[in-house]
Write an enzyme that holds these catalytic residues in place. Structure first.
Site, PDB file in Angstrom:
ATOM      1  N   HIS A   1       0.816  -1.209   0.000  1.00 52.01           N
ATOM      2  CA  HIS A   1       0.000   0.000   0.000  1.00 52.01           C
ATOM      3  C   HIS A   1       0.856   1.267   0.000  1.00 52.01           C
ATOM      4  O   HIS A   1       0.374   2.334   0.348  1.00 52.01           O
ATOM      5  CB  HIS A   1      -0.917   0.027   1.222  1.00 52.01           C
ATOM      6  CG  HIS A   1      -1.744  -1.201   1.396  1.00 52.01           C
ATOM      7  ND1 HIS A   1      -2.631  -1.613   0.428  1.00 52.01           N
ATOM      8  CD2 HIS A   1      -1.809  -2.116   2.396  1.00 52.01           C
ATOM      9  CE1 HIS A   1      -3.216  -2.737   0.855  1.00 52.01           C
ATOM     10  NE2 HIS A   1      -2.727  -3.065   2.022  1.00 52.01           N
TER      11      HIS A   1
ATOM     12  N   HIS B   1      -7.244  -4.251  -0.907  1.00 51.61           N
ATOM     13  CA  HIS B   1      -6.586  -5.508  -1.287  1.00 51.61           C
ATOM     14  C   HIS B   1      -7.279  -6.134  -2.477  1.00 51.61           C
ATOM     15  O   HIS B   1      -7.010  -7.266  -2.845  1.00 51.61           O
ATOM     16  CB  HIS B   1      -6.604  -6.511  -0.138  1.00 51.61           C
ATOM     17  CG  HIS B   1      -6.124  -5.943   1.149  1.00 51.61           C
ATOM     18  ND1 HIS B   1      -6.971  -5.357   2.056  1.00 51.61           N
ATOM     19  CD2 HIS B   1      -4.884  -5.839   1.661  1.00 51.61           C
ATOM     20  CE1 HIS B   1      -6.268  -4.928   3.088  1.00 51.61           C
ATOM     21  NE2 HIS B   1      -4.993  -5.201   2.874  1.00 51.61           N
TER      22      HIS B   1
END
Lengths: 328, 213
Positions: free
Chosen positions: A54, A216
């Site tokens: 991320h 995700h």
């Protein structure tokens, strides 16, 4: 799988070595797996963490005015309590430590264990859960709303409060207030590929998009068809607005998920500005860029926070981290 | 079962999970985030190594399981680390310092694992989690012992029940963890956590029967 990596299982370590070389003013502990600064005596320390993939979240937000430490897990896998405990001990300046936790089962359980262990060792720890993703409608039958773009706002604003000398309870209260005032919605145009598996995390047809995607690649509200940026920004903002009516001063982030060029993010930002103006909200501060990504996923997320003058002042306070810096 | 049998269980579980890692990962890719096999393999291999290295500290069955629990929490990551780690730690605590575990005590340990995991994850039977394999396994174990079965028969009954429980997760709708976001799309898939639990219970039955590899 085409990726700029050495071995799939070494991605995190190799990235941390690179991060350390690029940021000599920060401590990168490869053994215990955390990135830190300080400790700063007498200041409440902020520790966050989560699965990797991320970036720049969370390591890129360690520095003056934001986080004191970040614990990176394997790609899309929560870090372990040992990392969190080591980081918590390393940055504790005697005023307590605030754990900023995104609402995912793994992150919540591991941080919970770390907080218990830290408590056993006599450290003062509070936890704040970030759950700003409005795409999750049925919280009763799911693990609940996910922590996404609002995390960046929480870390920046609570970090500024701590830097100004707020105590642990006050820093936690600011963090919770920012989370309560923030809402996000993500849209995926393509899937991401986890290095360890080498396969796309989900399938999307040539003209299909995922509305309300998680960071995700978790599914959102619906599969949709590719459409104009204006229309998609409207879908995201309608979802946010029906959950938290938007008016007054707002902080807006148009965030790239990793595989979308900046020029498209500005196209989206234009649509977001137009929409908000049409609904009587005023963008007083903004971020446009890649701040909380999902590997090479194409698409973006939109986060809006309803601001108070106090929160805007904390947003404007100096920050000096690899990914966010101004005023210093 | 003595200390070495419990060490053998951990070793056998590690081998089975390693062997089935890609199947577990594929199951997880269908309804989760596709890393269950990778993470659990890392965790169990670490647990197995830690037990080999710290033989002096793991001199009772309870100590073995508590060490496994700590290793899983320290090395696995994700939700499976705390969940399986808590299960093994609670089982280890239930065994106390006993050096030879009989069928009844092992049943209490399995029940303690179930309760610890249930409490930590706040999941219920039918939520499509590993509890849907572990719950039937614990019940089948206890029924077998009440019917006069020995540890070999009871662990075999438990492993069989865990595998049946795994099959029963196929029509279930996930309500916990990352799979919960897929809602109805989880129907028709085995739960990866139930699949790994079935492997761990099978490893226990294999070791109890003296058939470990």
């Amino acid at each position: 799988m085409k990726k700029l990596i050495n071995e799939p299982e070494g991605v995190l370590n190799d990235a941390l070595v690179g991060f350390a070389a690029a940021n000599p003013d920060l401590v990168v502990n490869l053994e215990d797996r955390y990135i830190s600064r300080g400790p700063t005596a007498g200041k409440v320390a902020l520790v966050s963490g989560g699965g990797s993939g991320h970036e720049p979240l969370h390591g890129g937000f360690v520095g003056y005015g934001m986080l004191d430490a970040a614990c990176p897990g394997e790609v899309f896998t929560s870090p372990v309590p040992d990392q969190m405990l080591a980081a918590t001990k390393a940055v504790d300046g005697g005023a307590g430590v605030l754990h900023v936790v995104k609402n995912y089962t793994g992150d919540v359980l591991n941080f919970q264990m770390a907080a218990e262990l830290a408590g056993d060792d006599g450290l003062q720890v509070e936890s704040v859960l970030v759950n700003d993703d409005v795409a999750v409608e049925n919280s009763t039958y799911t693990a609940g709303r996910r922590g996404t773009g609002g995390t960046v706002f929480v870390e920046k604003i609570a970090g500024a409060a701590a830097e100004r000398g707020a105590d642990l309870a006050a820093t936690a209260a600011v963090a919770r207030e920012v989370n309560d005032r923030s809402r996000s919605f993500g849209i995926a145009l393509s899937a991401n590929v986890i290095p360890a598996t080498g396969k796309p995390g989900f399938e999307l047809g040539d003209t299909e998009i995922e509305l309300g995607v998680g960071i995700h690649g978790e599914p959102g509200r619906a599969r949709g068809q590719v459409s104009t940026a204006r229309e998609l920004a409207g879908v995201a903002l309608d979802a946010i607005h029906s959950d938290m009516p938007l008016s007054g001063d707002v902080l807006v982030m148009v965030n790239g998920l990793g595989g979308t060029p900046l020029i498209e993010l500005y196209v989206v930002y234009a649509a977001v500005s137009e929409w908000l103006e049409g609904h009587g909200a005023t963008i007083t501060r903004n971020l446009v860029g890649n701040y909380i990504t999902s590997l090479e996923m194409a698409g973006c997320s939109i986060t809006v926070a309803r601001m108070t003058p106090e929160l805007t002042e904390l947003w404007d306070a100096p920050v000096q981290t690899p990914a966010l810096r101004w005023g210093r | 079962m003595d200390t070495s049998a419990f060490q053998a269980w951990v070793h056998e579980a590690s081998l089975l999970i390693t062997e089935h890692a890609s199947r577990l990962t594929d199951l997880d890719a269908a309804i989760g985030d596709g890393d269950h096999g990778i993470n659990l393999r890392r965790g169990f291999q670490a647990a197995d190594e830690m037990i080999e290295k710290s033989e002096s500290e793991t001199d009772t069955p309870g100590a073995v399981l508590r060490t496994v629990g700590r290793a899983l929490i320290s090395k696995t990551g994700g939700a499976s680390g705390p969940i399986y780690g808590t299960g093994f730690r609670q089982a280890g605590k239930a065994l106390g310092d006993v050096t030879d575990v009989d069928a009844v005590l092992l049943g209490s340990a399995l029940e303690a694992a179930f309760n610890g995991i249930q409490q930590l994850g706040a999941a219920h039977l039918g939520d499509k989690t590993l509890l849907d394999a572990l719950g039937p396994a614990v019940t089948a174990y206890q029924v077998a012992v009440e019917d006069g079965g020995d540890i070999v028969a009871a662990t075999r009954a438990a492993a069989d029940a865990a595998e049946r429980g795994l099959a029963e997760t196929i029509p279930m709708l996930a309500r916990k963890g990352r799979a919960s976001y897929l809602g109805e799309r989880t129907i028709g898939h085995e739960d990866p956590g139930a699949a790994s639990t079935a492997l761990i219970m099978r490893a226990l039955a294999t070791v109890a029967a003296g058939e470990a590899s």
